[in-house]
Scaffold this active site. Sequence first.
Site, PDB file in Angstrom:
ATOM      1  N   ILE A 175       0.864  -1.168   0.000  1.00 37.96           N
ATOM      2  CA  ILE A 175       0.000   0.000   0.000  1.00 37.96           C
ATOM      3  C   ILE A 175       0.906   1.225   0.000  1.00 37.96           C
ATOM      4  O   ILE A 175       2.041   1.183   0.493  1.00 37.96           O
ATOM      5  CB  ILE A 175      -0.974   0.013   1.199  1.00 37.96           C
ATOM      6  CG1 ILE A 175      -0.240  -0.151   2.530  1.00 37.96           C
ATOM      7  CG2 ILE A 175      -2.009  -1.068   1.049  1.00 37.96           C
ATOM      8  CD1 ILE A 175      -1.174  -0.135   3.732  1.00 37.96           C
ATOM      9  N   ASP A 176       0.425   2.302  -0.588  1.00 42.09           N
ATOM     10  CA  ASP A 176       1.252   3.498  -0.761  1.00 42.09           C
ATOM     11  C   ASP A 176       1.774   4.030   0.573  1.00 42.09           C
ATOM     12  O   ASP A 176       1.163   3.810   1.628  1.00 42.09           O
ATOM     13  CB  ASP A 176       0.445   4.611  -1.441  1.00 42.09           C
ATOM     14  CG  ASP A 176       0.076   4.272  -2.875  1.00 42.09           C
ATOM     15  OD1 ASP A 176       0.678   3.351  -3.441  1.00 42.09           O
ATOM     16  OD2 ASP A 176      -0.834   4.942  -3.415  1.00 42.09           O
ATOM     17  N   LYS A 177       2.860   4.751   0.482  1.00 46.88           N
ATOM     18  CA  LYS A 177       3.466   5.356   1.670  1.00 46.88           C
ATOM     19  C   LYS A 177       2.438   6.117   2.493  1.00 46.88           C
ATOM     20  O   LYS A 177       2.379   5.973   3.720  1.00 46.88           O
ATOM     21  CB  LYS A 177       4.595   6.302   1.243  1.00 46.88           C
ATOM     22  CG  LYS A 177       5.155   7.154   2.376  1.00 46.88           C
ATOM     23  CD  LYS A 177       6.151   8.176   1.855  1.00 46.88           C
ATOM     24  CE  LYS A 177       6.629   9.097   2.978  1.00 46.88           C
ATOM     25  NZ  LYS A 177       7.569  10.136   2.488  1.00 46.88           N
ATOM     26  N   THR A 192      -0.829   5.894   2.473  1.00 39.73           N
ATOM     27  CA  THR A 192      -2.067   5.167   2.759  1.00 39.73           C
ATOM     28  C   THR A 192      -1.850   4.364   4.029  1.00 39.73           C
ATOM     29  O   THR A 192      -0.790   3.768   4.211  1.00 39.73           O
ATOM     30  CB  THR A 192      -2.439   4.224   1.597  1.00 39.73           C
ATOM     31  OG1 THR A 192      -2.669   5.002   0.418  1.00 39.73           O
ATOM     32  CG2 THR A 192      -3.693   3.423   1.918  1.00 39.73           C
ATOM     33  N   ARG A 252      -6.730   5.562  -6.209  1.00 36.16           N
ATOM     34  CA  ARG A 252      -6.519   6.999  -6.365  1.00 36.16           C
ATOM     35  C   ARG A 252      -6.784   7.439  -7.810  1.00 36.16           C
ATOM     36  O   ARG A 252      -7.453   8.452  -8.057  1.00 36.16           O
ATOM     37  CB  ARG A 252      -5.100   7.362  -5.944  1.00 36.16           C
ATOM     38  CG  ARG A 252      -4.808   7.043  -4.478  1.00 36.16           C
ATOM     39  CD  ARG A 252      -3.324   7.117  -4.170  1.00 36.16           C
ATOM     40  NE  ARG A 252      -2.774   8.447  -4.428  1.00 36.16           N
ATOM     41  CZ  ARG A 252      -1.470   8.720  -4.434  1.00 36.16           C
ATOM     42  NH1 ARG A 252      -0.583   7.750  -4.223  1.00 36.16           N
ATOM     43  NH2 ARG A 252      -1.065   9.938  -4.659  1.00 36.16           N
TER      44      ARG A 252
END
Length: 341
Positions: free
Chosen positions: A151-153, A155, A262
């Site tokens: 998962i993104d930094k 998020t 996103r």
Amino acid sequence: MNEFTPEDPADMDTDFSYLVDAEDTGKRLDAVLAGQMDTLSRNRIQALIRAGEVTVDGAKIVEPKYRVNEGELLALSVPEAEEAEPQGEDIPLTIVYEDEHLIVVDKPAGLVVHPGAGNWTGTLVNALIHHCGDSLSGIGGVKRPGIVHRIDKDTSGLLVVAKTDLAHQGLSAQFADHGRTGPLERAYSALVWGAPSSLKGTIDANLARSLHNRQKIAVVKTSGRQAITHWQVKERFGPEDQPSLASLMECRLETGRTHQIRVHMAHIGHPLIGDQDYGAGFKTKVNRLDDPLKTVISEFSRQALHAGLLAFEHPATGETLKFESPYPADFANLLSALQKF
């Protein structure tokens, strides 16, 4: 398991040996070994064969597709797992679940998952190497945590990581299948600008690296990778006689592409609040709001996305595990401010 044990085991420099029976005659070497060993993935066994760690009747065989014969003695040596290149770091972690096979963490926003350009330290991998220590049995021959999804930094939320080669193989297969035939579930809570006219829907739009900015992802028509997001509006915010200012949505992934939620939300005209990459055009909307909501949104320093639900089949026990994560403080504060609007 039909395991062959010599009279003097000290005479054999091996971790596993097997005397081929009639049932396995004619099968591939890698397939036979994978069928006899449940602790190594077939890819790992193939790598060991190519590295010269497998013998047949004492002769090294470096071709995984070698066809075995009844009565041949297969011997496999497994080198000690190498130390992971990233160094362990004492970074606090919220552990939701852990056993000898895997670990589930609740990742805070701001923590990068894997070391890379510009982030060689201070990542989740560094933290897991420190936390797990010797319980990492080796993924692909290296003592490292097995990252099967990211998962993104910026998020927050749930992430499962393999500690063994077996767990890595089983979890990777589930994520590759995207839950189409198994219990894998991934659900995210997203606070987005505006609100769709309907209460639920599906976005099926291919994604690829943007031609204009290689750091960003874009929807493409004729190439890229398939990306499917199922969404549902959970709550709308704003006066009833006016278009919704924002909404709380649940997004469930059928695929897991980089920045998928996103980009998909921005594609349908409802980018995530706080998303500087895909929702920057909505900054002016914040300036027209009154306090305290204006201040809360202005100070929200990340995309409003939280991985709140994760379910999967345990790769060793077959049990379905399901975990839920409460909203982190910043997300909960933003939600509360929108509900009061």
